[in-house]
Design an enzyme around this catalytic site. Structure first.
Site, short mmCIF file in Angstrom:
data_model
loop_
_atom_site.label_atom_id
_atom_site.label_comp_id
_atom_site.label_asym_id
_atom_site.label_seq_id
_atom_site.Cartn_x
_atom_site.Cartn_y
_atom_site.Cartn_z
N LYS A 21 -2.27 -1.47 -5.40
CA LYS A 21 -2.77 -0.55 -6.43
C LYS A 21 -2.25 -1.03 -7.77
O LYS A 21 -1.26 -1.77 -7.87
CB LYS A 21 -2.31 0.89 -6.17
CG LYS A 21 -0.80 1.11 -6.11
CD LYS A 21 -0.11 1.23 -7.46
CE LYS A 21 1.39 1.43 -7.35
NZ LYS A 21 2.09 1.30 -8.66
N ASP A 146 4.70 6.50 -3.63
CA ASP A 146 3.38 5.88 -3.76
C ASP A 146 2.56 5.95 -2.48
O ASP A 146 1.35 5.72 -2.50
CB ASP A 146 3.52 4.40 -4.15
CG ASP A 146 3.96 4.21 -5.59
OD1 ASP A 146 3.96 5.20 -6.35
OD2 ASP A 146 4.31 3.07 -5.95
#
Length: 282
Positions: A21, A146
């Site tokens: 990401k 995350d």
């Protein structure tokens, strides 16, 4: 018959490809009583991938190849994901795990978190645990801030520690990405200590809706100033991207990967140091 089906579904070989990401904007807004920080960011998935291979039944072994994974193998997040589920599903069969590491480590790309989240999803699917996406997100949040994003794995506005996710409409398929990691490791704990949390004047949720060409100077990462001061080479990478025609460039997370967004198929032919890892996502 039901027993036979249950046993059969626990015999499998599967390989999945956890993706990384990037952060588009990142603001640290508050230091919490539990020692963590509240933040706001936009997570966006990119197709730089690890390869995660799982075989069942196994002997609960973990091995890796590719980029060296630091630390004790027993502490790897993939194994932690297995043990986390096994607490609530004691009959979960042991597996053998092999991780081929391709996503740079300590780069602000969430590779370890992605591996753990994909491990949760794989075990849920192949062992037919019946967990919903919301339940998987709850498990993922126990593994890291995350991790929940990689359960959703689509553009999200994130708050809290990064685990409170709001899917947003953000389609960047009309652009190409240049991701550069110079091999610098930035300590996340050090990076947080350099900041004084504060609320931004305008929520990132609003600013991300601007045209991408308007993001420069508007959408920012709080970590850039202290990290660039400590590692000027990162500021140089970002500047080279802008000189090469990037419409927007930023450091991801607390660093040290830098990503540039370019017009489709117009990534500049920039000469980088041979030691850098460079990814072009068209």
């Amino acid at each position: 018959m039901s027993v036979a089906v249950s046993l059969l579904c626990n015999v499998f070989y599967m390989i999945v490809f956890p993706n990384c990401k990037i952060n588009l904007g990142l603001h640290v807004t508050n230091r919490r009583a539990d020692g963590f920080h509240d933040l706001e960011t936009v997570f966006y998935p990119l197709s730089v991938n690890d390869a995660l291979e799982v075989i069942s039944p196994g002997t609960l072994q973990f091995g890796s190849s590719g980029i060296a994974v630091p630390g004790n193998a027993h502490d790897n997040l993939c194994l932690k994901a297995f043990h986390l589920l096994q607490k609530d599903f004691p009959t979960l069969p042991r597996v053998n795990i092999h991780l081929h590491k391709h996503i740079p480590i300590g780069a602000g790309l969430g590779g370890g978190s992605a591996d753990a989240a994909f491990m949760l999803q794989l075990l849920n699917n192949k062992s037919q645990l019946g967990l919903s996406e919301a339940q998987l997100i709850d498990y993922a949040a126990q593994l890291g801030s995350d991790c929940p994003f990689f359960i959703a794995n689509k553009p999200c506005y994130a708050t809290g520690r990064g685990e409170v996710l709001e899917p947003i409409t953000l389609d960047l398929s009309g652009y190409s990405f240049l991701l550069v990691h110079p091999g610098i490791h930035v300590s996340t704990s050090w990076a947080f200590k350099q900041l004084t949390p504060q609320l931004p004047a305008y929520a990132l949720r609003e600013k991300i809706q601007l045209p991408v060409a308007a993001w420069k100077g508007v959408i920012s990462n709080d970590f850039e100033e202290p990290v660039f001061q400590a590692h000027p080479v990162l500021a140089g990478i970002k500047e080279k991207m802008y000189m090469g025609g990037a419409v927007y460039a930023t450091m991801s997370g607390s660093g040290s990967a830098v990503v540039g967004i370019f017009p489709k198929n117009k990534i500049a032919d920039i000469l980088w140091d041979a030691s850098y890892r460079v990814f072009k996502i068209r």
